[in-house]
Design an enzyme around this catalytic site. Structure first.
Site, PDB file in Angstrom:
ATOM      1  CG  ASP A  72       2.396  -2.184   1.772  1.00 12.16           C
ATOM      2  OD1 ASP A  72       1.382  -2.436   2.429  1.00 12.16           O
ATOM      3  OD2 ASP A  72       3.106  -1.171   1.959  1.00 12.16           O
ATOM      4  CG  ASN A 115      -4.007  -3.817  10.480  1.00 14.04           C
ATOM      5  OD1 ASN A 115      -3.862  -4.777  11.231  1.00 14.04           O
ATOM      6  ND2 ASN A 115      -2.997  -3.253   9.841  1.00 14.04           N
ATOM      7  CG  HIS A 159      -5.941  -2.922   3.067  1.00 12.15           C
ATOM      8  ND1 HIS A 159      -6.640  -1.829   3.535  1.00 12.15           N
ATOM      9  CD2 HIS A 159      -4.827  -2.996   3.834  1.00 12.15           C
ATOM     10  CE1 HIS A 159      -5.974  -1.267   4.531  1.00 12.15           C
ATOM     11  NE2 HIS A 159      -4.878  -1.963   4.743  1.00 12.15           N
TER      12      HIS A 159
HETATM   13  P1  AMP Z   1      -3.149  -0.545   6.996  1.00 12.55           P
HETATM   14  O1  AMP Z   1      -2.260   0.079   8.022  1.00 12.55           O
HETATM   15  O2  AMP Z   1      -3.586  -1.938   7.346  1.00 12.55           O
HETATM   16  O3  AMP Z   1      -4.325   0.356   6.660  1.00 12.55           O
HETATM   17  O4  AMP Z   1      -2.264  -0.724   5.711  1.00 12.55           O
HETATM   18  C1  AMP Z   1      -2.093   0.218   4.734  1.00 12.55           C
HETATM   19  C2  AMP Z   1      -0.943  -0.228   3.892  1.00 12.55           C
HETATM   20  O5  AMP Z   1      -1.045   0.404   2.641  1.00 12.55           O
HETATM   21  C3  AMP Z   1       0.434   0.123   4.445  1.00 12.55           C
HETATM   22  O6  AMP Z   1       1.201  -1.074   4.539  1.00 12.55           O
HETATM   23  C4  AMP Z   1       1.007   1.092   3.426  1.00 12.55           C
HETATM   24  O7  AMP Z   1       2.391   0.899   3.220  1.00 12.55           O
HETATM   25  C5  AMP Z   1       0.228   0.740   2.176  1.00 12.55           C
HETATM   26  N1  AMP Z   1       0.016   1.809   1.226  1.00 12.55           N
HETATM   27  C6  AMP Z   1      -0.460   3.051   1.464  1.00 12.55           C
HETATM   28  N2  AMP Z   1      -0.590   3.738   0.323  1.00 12.55           N
HETATM   29  C7  AMP Z   1      -0.194   2.902  -0.689  1.00 12.55           C
HETATM   30  C8  AMP Z   1      -0.088   3.013  -2.096  1.00 12.55           C
HETATM   31  N3  AMP Z   1      -0.417   4.143  -2.729  1.00 12.55           N
HETATM   32  N4  AMP Z   1       0.350   1.936  -2.794  1.00 12.55           N
HETATM   33  C9  AMP Z   1       0.694   0.795  -2.161  1.00 12.55           C
HETATM   34  N5  AMP Z   1       0.611   0.627  -0.840  1.00 12.55           N
HETATM   35  C10 AMP Z   1       0.192   1.663  -0.092  1.00 12.55           C
END
Ligand code: AMP
Ligand code: ZN
Length: 135
Positions: free
Chosen positions: A29, A85, A98
């Site tokens: 992440d 989530n 995810h």
């Molecule tokens: P959620 O809030 O459950 O949708 O989680 C999305 C997660 O994706 C967050 O923890 C972000 O830090 C992570 N995230 C968003 N864009 C990227 C990316 N390009 N590469 C890796 N992690 C990401």
């Protein structure tokens, strides 16, 4: 393909990849909640848990166990949270299913927890019925 996690999962956008097979990619992440915070991304798009096909769903938990075991060994974490989530109201910011794998360490960092609220038996029975009747 406009979905960013579709593009990452399928290798169109580079990522720090922990693991890859024909169905999943596991990446670090970009905004980690703790040291080693990783995400399991299916390669097939599903917006959230309610859209996930059964075969993918059946693959997720064994993979989480495998990565979690490696996190304990490789990072020395003391525990692990799975966070998943669904919907903006639940904190979902990327609309591609995810699973967060969040290593936990004695001494922190802390994560958000909830305050248990009081409950009434009748209310719990009514809520259970509302869900059951919708199945
Ligand atoms: P959620 O809030 O459950 O949708 O989680 C999305 C997660 O994706 C967050 O923890 C972000 O830090 C992570 N995230 C968003 N864009 C990227 C990316 N390009 N590469 C890796 N992690 C990401
Ligand atoms: Zn997608």
């Amino acid at each position: 393909m406009s979905c960013i996690f579709c593009r990452i999962a399928n290798g169109e956008i580079p990522s720090a990849t922990v693991y890859e097979d024909s169905m999943f990619r596991v990446i670090m992440d970009l905004g980690p909640a703790s040291r080693g915070h990783a995400l399991i991304l299916p390669k097939v798009h599903a917006a959230d848990l309610t859209e996930l096909d059964r075969r993918t769903a059946e693959g997720v938990l064994p993979l989480a166990a495998q990565i979690g075991t490696a996190m304990k060994k490789g990072l020395g974490c003391d525990g692990l949270n799975l966070v998943q989530n669904n919907g903006a109201a639940a904190g979902q910011t990327v609309s591609h299913f995810h699973v967060h794998l969040i290593p936990r360490y004695e001494g922190g960092p802390d994560m958000v927890t909830w305050q248990p609220q009081p409950s009434e038996k009748e209310e719990l029975e009514g809520l259970a019925k509302a869900i059951r009747d919708a199945m």
